[in-house]
Design a protein around this motif. Structure first.
Motif, PDB file in Angstrom:
ATOM      1  N   TYR A 138       0.821  -1.218   0.000  1.00 63.59           N
ATOM      2  CA  TYR A 138       0.000   0.000   0.000  1.00 63.59           C
ATOM      3  C   TYR A 138       0.855   1.269   0.000  1.00 63.59           C
ATOM      4  CZ  TYR A 138      -4.406  -2.429   0.288  1.00 63.59           C
ATOM      5  OH  TYR A 138      -5.490  -3.212  -0.022  1.00 63.59           O
ATOM      6  N   GLU A 139       2.118   1.150   0.387  1.00 60.22           N
ATOM      7  CA  GLU A 139       3.012   2.308   0.295  1.00 60.22           C
ATOM      8  C   GLU A 139       3.106   2.814  -1.149  1.00 60.22           C
ATOM      9  OE1 GLU A 139       5.088   3.743   3.213  1.00 60.22           O
ATOM     10  OE2 GLU A 139       3.093   2.932   3.705  1.00 60.22           O
ATOM     11  N   GLU A 140       2.873   1.899  -2.104  1.00 57.37           N
ATOM     12  CA  GLU A 140       2.973   2.255  -3.520  1.00 57.37           C
ATOM     13  C   GLU A 140       1.829   3.149  -3.981  1.00 57.37           C
ATOM     14  OE1 GLU A 140       5.671   1.419  -5.064  1.00 57.37           O
ATOM     15  OE2 GLU A 140       6.433   0.060  -3.519  1.00 57.37           O
ATOM     16  N   VAL A 141       0.777   3.262  -3.160  1.00 54.56           N
ATOM     17  CA  VAL A 141      -0.321   4.181  -3.480  1.00 54.56           C
ATOM     18  C   VAL A 141      -0.519   5.197  -2.349  1.00 54.56           C
ATOM     19  CG1 VAL A 141      -1.536   2.624  -5.043  1.00 54.56           C
ATOM     20  CG2 VAL A 141      -2.008   2.504  -2.582  1.00 54.56           C
ATOM     21  N   LEU A 142       0.444   5.249  -1.447  1.00 51.68           N
ATOM     22  CA  LEU A 142       0.395   6.216  -0.343  1.00 51.68           C
ATOM     23  C   LEU A 142       1.586   7.166  -0.443  1.00 51.68           C
ATOM     24  CD1 LEU A 142      -0.693   3.756   2.507  1.00 51.68           C
ATOM     25  CD2 LEU A 142      -2.120   5.494   1.412  1.00 51.68           C
ATOM     26  N   VAL A 143       2.746   6.743   0.081  1.00 51.67           N
ATOM     27  CA  VAL A 143       3.913   7.633   0.056  1.00 51.67           C
ATOM     28  C   VAL A 143       4.353   7.930  -1.373  1.00 51.67           C
ATOM     29  CG1 VAL A 143       5.591   5.738   0.260  1.00 51.67           C
ATOM     30  CG2 VAL A 143       6.199   8.035   1.054  1.00 51.67           C
ATOM     31  N   ASP A 167      -5.454   4.774  -9.770  1.00 50.75           N
ATOM     32  CA  ASP A 167      -6.630   3.907  -9.863  1.00 50.75           C
ATOM     33  C   ASP A 167      -6.237   2.523 -10.367  1.00 50.75           C
ATOM     34  OD1 ASP A 167      -8.321   5.924  -9.015  1.00 50.75           O
ATOM     35  OD2 ASP A 167      -8.779   6.601 -11.046  1.00 50.75           O
ATOM     36  N   GLU A 168      -5.310   2.483 -11.310  1.00 52.24           N
ATOM     37  CA  GLU A 168      -4.859   1.201 -11.873  1.00 52.24           C
ATOM     38  C   GLU A 168      -4.097   0.385 -10.836  1.00 52.24           C
ATOM     39  OE1 GLU A 168      -4.472   2.925 -16.451  1.00 52.24           O
ATOM     40  OE2 GLU A 168      -2.687   2.685 -15.193  1.00 52.24           O
ATOM     41  N   ALA A 174      -6.343  -4.793  -5.460  1.00 54.91           N
ATOM     42  CA  ALA A 174      -7.601  -5.480  -5.149  1.00 54.91           C
ATOM     43  C   ALA A 174      -7.641  -6.857  -5.804  1.00 54.91           C
ATOM     44  CB  ALA A 174      -8.784  -4.627  -5.604  1.00 54.91           C
ATOM     45  N   HIS A 175      -7.216  -6.947  -7.053  1.00 55.23           N
ATOM     46  CA  HIS A 175      -7.185  -8.238  -7.748  1.00 55.23           C
ATOM     47  C   HIS A 175      -6.159  -9.178  -7.114  1.00 55.23           C
ATOM     48  CE1 HIS A 175     -10.037  -7.284 -10.846  1.00 55.23           C
ATOM     49  NE2 HIS A 175      -9.340  -6.248 -11.274  1.00 55.23           N
ATOM     50  N   PHE A 176      -5.019  -8.623  -6.708  1.00 54.42           N
ATOM     51  CA  PHE A 176      -3.964  -9.404  -6.060  1.00 54.42           C
ATOM     52  C   PHE A 176      -4.479 -10.028  -4.763  1.00 54.42           C
ATOM     53  CE2 PHE A 176      -0.263  -9.106  -3.022  1.00 54.42           C
ATOM     54  CZ  PHE A 176       0.417 -10.229  -3.500  1.00 54.42           C
ATOM     55  N   GLU A 177      -5.216  -9.252  -3.980  1.00 55.14           N
ATOM     56  CA  GLU A 177      -5.747  -9.775  -2.717  1.00 55.14           C
ATOM     57  C   GLU A 177      -6.832 -10.818  -2.961  1.00 55.14           C
ATOM     58  OE1 GLU A 177      -4.741  -5.893   0.088  1.00 55.14           O
ATOM     59  OE2 GLU A 177      -6.766  -6.141  -0.682  1.00 55.14           O
ATOM     60  N   GLY A 178      -7.596 -10.653  -4.039  1.00 61.26           N
ATOM     61  CA  GLY A 178      -8.559 -11.681  -4.410  1.00 61.26           C
ATOM     62  C   GLY A 178      -7.863 -12.981  -4.765  1.00 61.26           C
ATOM     63  N   TYR A 179      -6.774 -12.859  -5.514  1.00 64.01           N
ATOM     64  CA  TYR A 179      -5.969 -14.028  -5.884  1.00 64.01           C
ATOM     65  C   TYR A 179      -5.437 -14.734  -4.632  1.00 64.01           C
ATOM     66  CZ  TYR A 179      -1.708 -16.539  -7.140  1.00 64.01           C
ATOM     67  OH  TYR A 179      -0.717 -17.488  -7.238  1.00 64.01           O
ATOM     68  N   THR A 241     -10.166  -0.901  -2.135  1.00 61.70           N
ATOM     69  CA  THR A 241      -9.688  -2.264  -1.873  1.00 61.70           C
ATOM     70  C   THR A 241     -10.393  -2.974  -0.729  1.00 61.70           C
ATOM     71  OG1 THR A 241      -7.912  -1.490  -0.399  1.00 61.70           O
ATOM     72  CG2 THR A 241      -7.389  -1.675  -2.765  1.00 61.70           C
ATOM     73  N   ALA A 242     -11.338  -2.316  -0.062  1.00 65.32           N
ATOM     74  CA  ALA A 242     -12.082  -2.988   1.009  1.00 65.32           C
ATOM     75  C   ALA A 242     -13.011  -4.030   0.406  1.00 65.32           C
ATOM     76  CB  ALA A 242     -12.890  -1.971   1.814  1.00 65.32           C
TER      77      ALA A 242
END
Length: 300
Positions: A138-143, A167-168, A174-179, A241-242
């Motif tokens: 998540y750092e990749e979409v935060l910091v 967004d991408e 989200a897809h990664f966590e589904g996987y 991602t929730a």
């Protein structure tokens, strides 16, 4: 008290902070100082937390023995929110053999030569294990989002660095966590929701306490300038991602004792739902055990 009744009690302190759909989510609706009406001293909180950690230790023993599921715990927060101490206290009773904490600092040159998820995938827990990410992908979409100069160092082709990159990336996560969920990985994500005022108090305490000086960095104060940008990024990340299979917990972090109780309760509740059990011994294995017993008896 039967376990079902205990779980019902636990849910009173986890479900108000559990986010399974980002629709309508706003951080301003969550009070960092919330304690759900609980009032207790440090001793009472420590005793209650100990009961939770003992329960978690029992479940972890079966998780390890069964060797089917794994558990990924993701912790995100602003500085001084208490990630380290929460992990330390909540996981205090867990067998280190079945648990690994990964802290992700500045990416290496090798990391930058791969996709943004690469270094995190390498630290995923194997079956039967608990993996803890102290900061995460998540750092990749935060910091990286707040400081876009970091993105420029990630060697991406210009063609893929469009306006929709955040967004991408959130969609990729989200897809990664589904996987991961479909592979038997239970994903729980914790945002320790600290107020700006409480962060200032904790920074001042670090400055005023010599044995805590090492925890302080000038960059911590610098990052406070971007507080609104970070809150907006956290809000967007949670919205995107929730999910039911990978929920977020927006945990009040102004009172450390309550933070630890909520995190412990959420983990216990999730693991309890797996209905874990020790592996059953087959008839053939029972014969081997009987033979081993006889051999040991002959020695005496």
């Amino acid at each position: 008290m039967p376990r079902k009744d205990i779980i019902d009690q636990i849910q009173k302190y986890t479900h108000p902070f559990r986010i399974t759909s980002g629709k309508g989510f706003q951080l301003k609706d969550f009070d960092p100082g919330e304690t759900r009406g609980l009032r207790m001293d440090k001793g009472e909180a420590a005793e209650l937390l100990q009961r939770g950690t003992q329960w978690l230790a029992e479940e972890q023993d079966m998780l390890y023995a069964q060797d089917r599921w794994s558990l990924l715990l993701v912790f995100q927060a602003m500085d001084a929110a208490g990630k380290d101490s929460t992990i330390k206290h909540v996981m205090s009773g867990v067998n280190p053999q079945g648990c690994r904490v990964s802290s992700f600092k500045q990416p290496s040159q090798e990391d930058l030569d791969h996709d943004f998820l690469w270094r995190y995938v390498r630290r995923l827990p194997e079956r039967g294990q608990i993996g803890i990410f102290n900061r995460s992908y998540y750092e990749e979409v935060l910091v990286v989002r707040v400081h876009e100069e970091i993105l420029k160092r990630q060697k991406l082709p210009p063609q893929v660095m469009g306006k929709r990159i955040w967004d991408e990336r959130l969609a990729d996560i989200a897809h990664f966590e589904g996987y991961l969920t479909r592979q038997g990985v239970v994903v729980l994500k914790f945002f320790l929701n600290l107020s700006r005022e409480e962060q200032k108090k904790r920074f001042v305490k670090r400055l005023d306490t010599p044995e805590k000086n090492w925890k302080f960095s000038a960059s911590d104060v610098h990052e406070r300038r971007y507080w609104r940008d970070y809150m907006r990024s956290f809000e967007d990340a949670i919205r995107a991602t929730a999910s039911e299979h990978a929920p977020w917990y927006v945990v009040p972090a102004d009172n450390k004792w309550f933070t630890r109780l909520v995190v412990a309760a959420a983990i216990v509740e999730a693991v309890e739902q797996l209905d874990l059990a020790y592996p059953k011994v087959s008839a053939e294995q029972k014969k081997e055990l009987a033979a081993a017993r006889e051999e040991l008896a002959r020695e005496s």
